[in-house]
Design a protein around this motif. Sequence first.
Motif, mmCIF file in Angstrom:
data_model
loop_
_atom_site.group_PDB
_atom_site.id
_atom_site.type_symbol
_atom_site.label_atom_id
_atom_site.label_comp_id
_atom_site.label_asym_id
_atom_site.label_seq_id
_atom_site.Cartn_x
_atom_site.Cartn_y
_atom_site.Cartn_z
ATOM 1 N N LYS A 23 0.723 -1.187 -0.108
ATOM 2 C CA LYS A 23 -0.020 0.132 -0.080
ATOM 3 C C LYS A 23 0.778 1.349 -0.072
ATOM 4 N N LYS A 24 1.845 1.013 0.855
ATOM 5 C CA LYS A 24 2.920 2.255 0.701
ATOM 6 C C LYS A 24 3.345 2.760 -0.676
ATOM 7 N N MET A 25 3.717 1.582 -1.352
ATOM 8 C CA MET A 25 4.539 1.604 -2.765
ATOM 9 C C MET A 25 3.287 2.314 -3.617
ATOM 10 N N GLN A 26 1.979 1.852 -3.519
ATOM 11 C CA GLN A 26 0.930 2.422 -4.321
ATOM 12 C C GLN A 26 0.776 3.961 -3.984
ATOM 13 N N SER A 27 0.816 4.353 -2.529
ATOM 14 C CA SER A 27 0.818 5.623 -2.433
ATOM 15 C C SER A 27 1.803 6.493 -3.058
ATOM 16 N N SER A 28 3.127 5.846 -3.214
ATOM 17 C CA SER A 28 4.275 6.655 -3.841
ATOM 18 C C SER A 28 4.135 6.698 -5.290
ATOM 19 N N LEU A 29 3.390 5.985 -5.928
ATOM 20 C CA LEU A 29 3.334 5.688 -7.489
ATOM 21 C C LEU A 29 3.452 7.161 -8.006
ATOM 22 N N LYS A 30 2.619 8.186 -7.666
ATOM 23 C CA LYS A 30 2.676 9.357 -8.472
ATOM 24 C C LYS A 30 3.898 10.127 -8.499
ATOM 25 N N LEU A 31 4.837 9.831 -7.593
ATOM 26 C CA LEU A 31 6.105 10.336 -7.723
ATOM 27 C C LEU A 31 6.980 9.622 -8.579
ATOM 28 N N VAL A 32 6.822 8.637 -9.078
ATOM 29 C CA VAL A 32 7.528 7.747 -9.691
ATOM 30 C C VAL A 32 7.638 7.536 -11.110
ATOM 31 N N ASP A 33 8.547 7.691 -11.829
ATOM 32 C CA ASP A 33 8.433 7.588 -13.350
ATOM 33 C C ASP A 33 9.049 6.199 -14.076
ATOM 34 N N CYS A 34 9.515 5.260 -13.133
ATOM 35 C CA CYS A 34 9.712 3.925 -13.572
ATOM 36 C C CYS A 34 9.635 2.899 -12.513
ATOM 37 N N ILE A 35 9.554 1.783 -12.714
ATOM 38 C CA ILE A 35 9.613 0.618 -11.664
ATOM 39 C C ILE A 35 10.897 -0.199 -12.267
ATOM 40 N N ILE A 36 11.895 -0.476 -11.143
ATOM 41 C CA ILE A 36 12.928 -1.471 -11.584
ATOM 42 C C ILE A 36 12.782 -2.472 -10.480
ATOM 43 N N GLU A 37 12.454 -3.668 -10.931
ATOM 44 C CA GLU A 37 12.001 -5.098 -10.270
ATOM 45 C C GLU A 37 13.273 -5.606 -10.164
ATOM 46 N N VAL A 38 13.778 -6.238 -9.199
ATOM 47 C CA VAL A 38 15.078 -6.717 -8.882
ATOM 48 C C VAL A 38 14.557 -8.354 -8.231
ATOM 49 N N HIS A 39 15.147 -9.486 -8.981
ATOM 50 C CA HIS A 39 14.813 -10.820 -8.725
ATOM 51 C C HIS A 39 16.272 -11.535 -8.672
ATOM 52 N N ASP A 40 16.078 -12.723 -8.181
ATOM 53 C CA ASP A 40 17.457 -13.623 -8.116
ATOM 54 C C ASP A 40 17.616 -14.462 -9.499
ATOM 55 N N ALA A 41 18.690 -14.410 -9.819
ATOM 56 C CA ALA A 41 19.006 -14.740 -11.132
ATOM 57 C C ALA A 41 19.151 -16.502 -11.122
ATOM 58 N N ARG A 42 19.145 -17.019 -10.213
ATOM 59 C CA ARG A 42 18.887 -18.513 -10.109
ATOM 60 C C ARG A 42 17.447 -18.888 -10.054
ATOM 61 N N ILE A 43 16.406 -17.935 -10.032
ATOM 62 C CA ILE A 43 15.211 -18.534 -10.246
ATOM 63 C C ILE A 43 14.515 -17.531 -11.022
ATOM 64 N N PRO A 44 14.768 -17.402 -12.423
ATOM 65 C CA PRO A 44 14.292 -16.045 -12.904
ATOM 66 C C PRO A 44 12.993 -16.209 -13.443
ATOM 67 N N LEU A 45 12.361 -17.603 -13.546
ATOM 68 C CA LEU A 45 10.973 -17.798 -13.917
ATOM 69 C C LEU A 45 9.940 -17.986 -12.857
ATOM 70 N N SER A 46 10.507 -18.041 -11.494
ATOM 71 C CA SER A 46 9.492 -18.439 -10.370
ATOM 72 C C SER A 46 9.700 -17.600 -9.388
ATOM 73 N N GLY A 47 8.523 -17.197 -8.451
ATOM 74 C CA GLY A 47 8.870 -16.403 -7.285
ATOM 75 C C GLY A 47 8.472 -15.105 -7.358
ATOM 76 N N ARG A 48 8.559 -14.511 -8.254
ATOM 77 C CA ARG A 48 8.176 -13.187 -8.477
ATOM 78 C C ARG A 48 6.718 -12.805 -8.074
ATOM 79 N N ASN A 49 6.586 -11.689 -7.350
ATOM 80 C CA ASN A 49 5.102 -11.389 -6.914
ATOM 81 C C ASN A 49 4.328 -10.959 -7.973
ATOM 82 N N PRO A 50 3.186 -11.570 -8.298
ATOM 83 C CA PRO A 50 2.440 -11.224 -9.446
ATOM 84 C C PRO A 50 1.423 -9.698 -9.121
ATOM 85 N N LEU A 51 1.559 -9.446 -7.680
ATOM 86 C CA LEU A 51 0.755 -8.053 -7.374
ATOM 87 C C LEU A 51 1.706 -6.920 -7.930
#
Length: 334
Positions: free
Chosen positions: A40-68
């Motif tokens: 919810k805090k992330m959503q409330s800060s979205l109006k200040l944001v130009d781009c999203i960088i999502e970081v994930h572990d390269a050992r599991i590139p195809l699983s475990g990411r948060n779909p939300l």
Amino acid sequence: MRLTPRALCSAAQAAWREDFPLRGRDVARWFPGHMAKGLKKMQSSLKLVDCIIEVHDARIPLSGRNPLFQETLGLKPHLLVLNKMDLADLTEQQKIMQHLEGEGLKNVIFTNCVKDENVKQIIPMVTELIGRSHRYHRRENLEYCIMVIGVPNVGKSSLINSLRRQHLRKGKATRVGGEPGITRAVMSKIQVSERPLLFLLDTPGVLAPRIESVETGLKLALCGTVLDHLVGEETMADYLLYTLNKHQRFGYVQHYGLGSACDNIERVLKSVAVKLGKTQKVKVLTGTGNVNVIQPNYPAAARDFLQTFRRGLLGSVMLDLDILRGHPPAETVP
């Protein structure tokens, strides 16, 4: 690590487990909910944001990411950074990229933030993405603001610190740790570049409300997204051993000085405990009185086995090879 021809022949003849027993494991107990407050805090800060960088572990590139993330933050330009590439087996990197592109992820980069590998490519990619998008509510602003998101312990803070080293020649701005939960709140803006003037927002790791399968949960746990004791060090060590053997990654044999590869976690941990001196005295009641018996400290051996894997000392590994080869994670969580 590859075994010698003789040892490899012996390993090839071994009857490795075809699958890992997954039933009866309470995944819901491992993961502390979906951390709605942080999202919810992330959503409330979205109006200040130009781009999203999502970081994930390269050992599991195809699983475990948060779909939300995609559902709630999906209107913004998005760059997926697969970090810890030094620990991942990237021989199938092209297939990984194709798989991700099939899921709509066209902007992907592999990094090693500890050694600043490929990090210099990030800001040019981000500025290009922003240039192709509408800057809602921010057209008059000359500075760029980027939100860094991801599940716990994938290197979000390390990425921010690496960008600062690369572009500002400055040290750490955020605390870094080897376990989940170091970043606990959406922070104030952190400058990482002068030209262009670019700020990042670090955020706490946010897991999905529902892990897609028990096996995905085990992969996430191996990569350190939850505290080890919640899953059980010996369970995780057994799944790691199963994975290493299945993909013929026998680095543990040489590292621990074992005679050969083995698929029995109790035998492996016993050998590890003896080699490292991780033993304990246990009193055993016999017919003639108490006798002190030296026993292996299995939990301590399991912890060393896991940490050695996480430091890359057992060789690089790709935990998502099953998905790449068309085998989805087994045992879906109801």
